[in-house]
Design a protein around this motif. Structure first.
Motif, PDB file in Angstrom:
ATOM      1  N   LEU A   1      33.036  30.072  28.419  1.00  0.00           N
ATOM      2  CA  LEU A   1      33.352  31.726  27.923  1.00  0.00           C
ATOM      3  C   LEU A   1      33.850  31.442  26.835  1.00  0.00           C
ATOM      4  O   LEU A   1      34.739  30.625  26.482  1.00  0.00           O
ATOM      5  N   TYR A   2      33.391  32.561  25.955  1.00  0.00           N
ATOM      6  CA  TYR A   2      34.352  31.774  24.056  1.00  0.00           C
ATOM      7  C   TYR A   2      35.394  32.638  24.540  1.00  0.00           C
ATOM      8  O   TYR A   2      35.408  34.156  24.597  1.00  0.00           O
TER       9      TYR A   2
ATOM     10  N   CYS B   1      40.654  38.466  29.049  1.00  0.00           N
ATOM     11  CA  CYS B   1      40.746  38.170  30.960  1.00  0.00           C
ATOM     12  C   CYS B   1      40.719  38.323  31.496  1.00  0.00           C
ATOM     13  O   CYS B   1      41.370  38.449  32.458  1.00  0.00           O
ATOM     14  N   GLY B   2      41.952  39.890  31.012  1.00  0.00           N
ATOM     15  CA  GLY B   2      42.855  40.458  31.925  1.00  0.00           C
ATOM     16  C   GLY B   2      44.214  40.344  31.909  1.00  0.00           C
ATOM     17  O   GLY B   2      44.882  40.470  32.404  1.00  0.00           O
ATOM     18  N   ASN B   3      44.245  39.081  31.271  1.00  0.00           N
ATOM     19  CA  ASN B   3      45.666  38.191  31.090  1.00  0.00           C
ATOM     20  C   ASN B   3      46.153  39.402  30.017  1.00  0.00           C
ATOM     21  O   ASN B   3      46.258  38.764  28.331  1.00  0.00           O
ATOM     22  N   SER B   4      47.264  39.831  29.728  1.00  0.00           N
ATOM     23  CA  SER B   4      48.417  40.842  28.485  1.00  0.00           C
ATOM     24  C   SER B   4      48.704  39.250  27.903  1.00  0.00           C
ATOM     25  O   SER B   4      49.467  39.897  26.869  1.00  0.00           O
ATOM     26  N   CYS B   5      49.001  38.581  28.255  1.00  0.00           N
ATOM     27  CA  CYS B   5      49.315  37.079  27.436  1.00  0.00           C
ATOM     28  C   CYS B   5      49.038  35.789  27.283  1.00  0.00           C
ATOM     29  O   CYS B   5      49.758  35.046  27.554  1.00  0.00           O
ATOM     30  N   PHE B   6      47.834  36.433  26.318  1.00  0.00           N
ATOM     31  CA  PHE B   6      46.767  34.798  26.784  1.00  0.00           C
ATOM     32  C   PHE B   6      46.912  33.938  25.541  1.00  0.00           C
ATOM     33  O   PHE B   6      47.825  34.773  24.648  1.00  0.00           O
TER      34      PHE B   6
ATOM     35  N   CYS C   1      42.075  30.399  29.368  1.00  0.00           N
ATOM     36  CA  CYS C   1      40.637  30.167  29.445  1.00  0.00           C
ATOM     37  C   CYS C   1      40.369  29.609  31.054  1.00  0.00           C
ATOM     38  O   CYS C   1      40.017  30.505  31.523  1.00  0.00           O
ATOM     39  N   TYR C   2      40.894  28.585  31.214  1.00  0.00           N
ATOM     40  CA  TYR C   2      40.664  28.175  33.298  1.00  0.00           C
ATOM     41  C   TYR C   2      41.089  28.875  33.614  1.00  0.00           C
ATOM     42  O   TYR C   2      40.918  29.737  34.794  1.00  0.00           O
ATOM     43  N   CYS C   3      42.176  29.603  33.525  1.00  0.00           N
ATOM     44  CA  CYS C   3      42.759  30.565  34.894  1.00  0.00           C
ATOM     45  C   CYS C   3      43.098  31.325  34.700  1.00  0.00           C
ATOM     46  O   CYS C   3      42.369  32.038  35.546  1.00  0.00           O
ATOM     47  N   SER C   4      43.055  32.208  33.484  1.00  0.00           N
ATOM     48  CA  SER C   4      42.547  34.035  33.676  1.00  0.00           C
ATOM     49  C   SER C   4      40.512  33.820  33.232  1.00  0.00           C
ATOM     50  O   SER C   4      40.142  34.797  33.942  1.00  0.00           O
ATOM     51  N   CYS C   5      40.449  33.498  32.792  1.00  0.00           N
ATOM     52  CA  CYS C   5      38.562  33.548  32.751  1.00  0.00           C
ATOM     53  C   CYS C   5      37.265  32.915  33.731  1.00  0.00           C
ATOM     54  O   CYS C   5      36.836  33.377  33.718  1.00  0.00           O
ATOM     55  N   ILE C   6      38.241  32.039  34.323  1.00  0.00           N
ATOM     56  CA  ILE C   6      37.178  30.999  34.806  1.00  0.00           C
ATOM     57  C   ILE C   6      37.767  31.672  36.631  1.00  0.00           C
ATOM     58  O   ILE C   6      37.130  32.058  37.049  1.00  0.00           O
TER      59      ILE C   6
ATOM     60  N   LEU D   1      37.998  27.332  21.662  1.00  0.00           N
ATOM     61  CA  LEU D   1      37.303  27.853  22.468  1.00  0.00           C
ATOM     62  C   LEU D   1      36.432  28.605  22.994  1.00  0.00           C
ATOM     63  O   LEU D   1      36.249  29.806  22.955  1.00  0.00           O
ATOM     64  N   LYS D   2      36.375  27.520  24.087  1.00  0.00           N
ATOM     65  CA  LYS D   2      35.206  27.887  24.713  1.00  0.00           C
ATOM     66  C   LYS D   2      36.560  27.214  25.946  1.00  0.00           C
ATOM     67  O   LYS D   2      36.574  26.431  25.938  1.00  0.00           O
ATOM     68  N   CYS D   3      35.904  27.932  27.194  1.00  0.00           N
ATOM     69  CA  CYS D   3      35.921  26.955  28.341  1.00  0.00           C
ATOM     70  C   CYS D   3      34.510  26.603  29.209  1.00  0.00           C
ATOM     71  O   CYS D   3      33.937  28.351  29.496  1.00  0.00           O
ATOM     72  N   VAL D   4      34.582  25.884  30.132  1.00  0.00           N
ATOM     73  CA  VAL D   4      33.397  25.884  31.049  1.00  0.00           C
ATOM     74  C   VAL D   4      33.733  25.644  32.536  1.00  0.00           C
ATOM     75  O   VAL D   4      34.264  24.976  32.424  1.00  0.00           O
ATOM     76  N   GLY D   5      33.232  26.203  33.793  1.00  0.00           N
ATOM     77  CA  GLY D   5      33.726  26.145  34.974  1.00  0.00           C
ATOM     78  C   GLY D   5      32.872  26.958  36.030  1.00  0.00           C
ATOM     79  O   GLY D   5      32.042  27.223  35.568  1.00  0.00           O
ATOM     80  N   PRO D   6      33.046  26.354  36.727  1.00  0.00           N
ATOM     81  CA  PRO D   6      32.495  26.921  38.056  1.00  0.00           C
ATOM     82  C   PRO D   6      32.500  28.040  38.433  1.00  0.00           C
ATOM     83  O   PRO D   6      33.710  28.681  38.099  1.00  0.00           O
ATOM     84  N   VAL D   7      31.654  29.437  38.730  1.00  0.00           N
ATOM     85  CA  VAL D   7      31.642  30.402  38.878  1.00  0.00           C
ATOM     86  C   VAL D   7      32.491  30.443  40.172  1.00  0.00           C
ATOM     87  O   VAL D   7      32.935  29.636  41.062  1.00  0.00           O
ATOM     88  N   ASP D   8      33.417  31.400  40.516  1.00  0.00           N
ATOM     89  CA  ASP D   8      35.371  31.730  41.125  1.00  0.00           C
ATOM     90  C   ASP D   8      34.512  31.743  42.580  1.00  0.00           C
ATOM     91  O   ASP D   8      33.805  32.697  43.071  1.00  0.00           O
ATOM     92  N   ALA D   9      34.107  30.541  42.890  1.00  0.00           N
ATOM     93  CA  ALA D   9      34.025  30.241  44.580  1.00  0.00           C
ATOM     94  C   ALA D   9      34.483  31.468  45.626  1.00  0.00           C
ATOM     95  O   ALA D   9      33.162  32.515  46.112  1.00  0.00           O
ATOM     96  N   PHE D  10      35.525  32.395  45.430  1.00  0.00           N
ATOM     97  CA  PHE D  10      36.277  33.373  46.302  1.00  0.00           C
ATOM     98  C   PHE D  10      35.252  33.777  46.357  1.00  0.00           C
ATOM     99  O   PHE D  10      35.056  34.620  47.404  1.00  0.00           O
ATOM    100  N   ASN D  11      34.991  34.839  44.471  1.00  0.00           N
ATOM    101  CA  ASN D  11      34.938  35.833  44.781  1.00  0.00           C
ATOM    102  C   ASN D  11      33.086  35.753  44.923  1.00  0.00           C
ATOM    103  O   ASN D  11      32.582  36.433  45.917  1.00  0.00           O
ATOM    104  N   VAL D  12      32.431  34.762  44.972  1.00  0.00           N
ATOM    105  CA  VAL D  12      31.442  34.828  45.447  1.00  0.00           C
ATOM    106  C   VAL D  12      31.214  34.969  46.587  1.00  0.00           C
ATOM    107  O   VAL D  12      30.282  35.798  47.420  1.00  0.00           O
ATOM    108  N   ARG D  13      31.814  34.458  47.361  1.00  0.00           N
ATOM    109  CA  ARG D  13      31.972  34.370  49.149  1.00  0.00           C
ATOM    110  C   ARG D  13      32.143  35.882  49.190  1.00  0.00           C
ATOM    111  O   ARG D  13      31.978  36.539  50.153  1.00  0.00           O
ATOM    112  N   LYS D  14      33.089  36.467  48.966  1.00  0.00           N
ATOM    113  CA  LYS D  14      33.510  38.352  48.751  1.00  0.00           C
ATOM    114  C   LYS D  14      31.933  39.012  49.086  1.00  0.00           C
ATOM    115  O   LYS D  14      32.329  39.314  49.902  1.00  0.00           O
TER     116      LYS D  14
END
Length: 162
Positions: free
Chosen positions: A52-53, A65-70, A98-103, A136-149
């Protein structure tokens, strides 16, 4: 997930499973086959990584990424001036967000208050990076919780095969 493709695959698996069930005692049932396929799909999805950039960098915390105080230091738009001295966006907090709000809030860099791996790699290090432009970028695994849902929702929608 592409719902049209997934629905077609589920229907094909169901049809194949029904034909398979007619041969008594040979292999898995259609329901077991469908469940196994969806679990395999979930594992493959969780192994994916996303990049994510978040640029361009701004001192006034923008919405990303849904965070109004990024990028602002503090949690849930509650400014913590003890970290960087003001309520502006800062390098370490921007990278951390970037990791908390976007990943994912379940990401290890989020849970341990870290910034980008190129900036710092030990627990609680993000707060020491108030100056400078963030990566300005972060790389991480797709959110496993949302994938599971999503996979569980697919299983619930799958036709019951008897």
């Amino acid at each position: 997930m592409d719902s049209t493709t997934d629905k077609e695959q589920l229907e094909a698996q169901k049809n194949a499973g029904q034909a398979h069930d007619e041969d008594e005692g040979k292999g898995q049932t259609a329901a077991t086959s469908l469940t196994t396929n969806l679990v395999d799909k979930m594992k493959a999805k969780m192994m994916q990584r996303t990049t994510l950039y978040t640029g361009p960098f701004m001192k006034v915390p923008p919405t990303r990424c849904g965070n109004s105080c990024f990028g602002m230091c503090g949690s849930d738009c509650k400014c913590d001036k003890s970290v960087c001295g003001d309520c502006d966006a800062h390098k370490g907090c921007w990278e951390h967000d970037c990791y908390c709000s976007c990943i994912s809030p379940n990401n290890i860099r989020c849970r341990n208050f870290m910034a980008n791996i190129l900036t710092c790699a030990h627990k609680a290090c993000a707060g020491r990076f108030c100056k400078g432009d963030p990566i300005l970028k972060c790389v991480g695994p797709v959110d496993a919780f949302n994938v599971r849902k999503k996979i569980i929702a697919e299983l619930k929608k799958a036709p019951k095969v008897q």
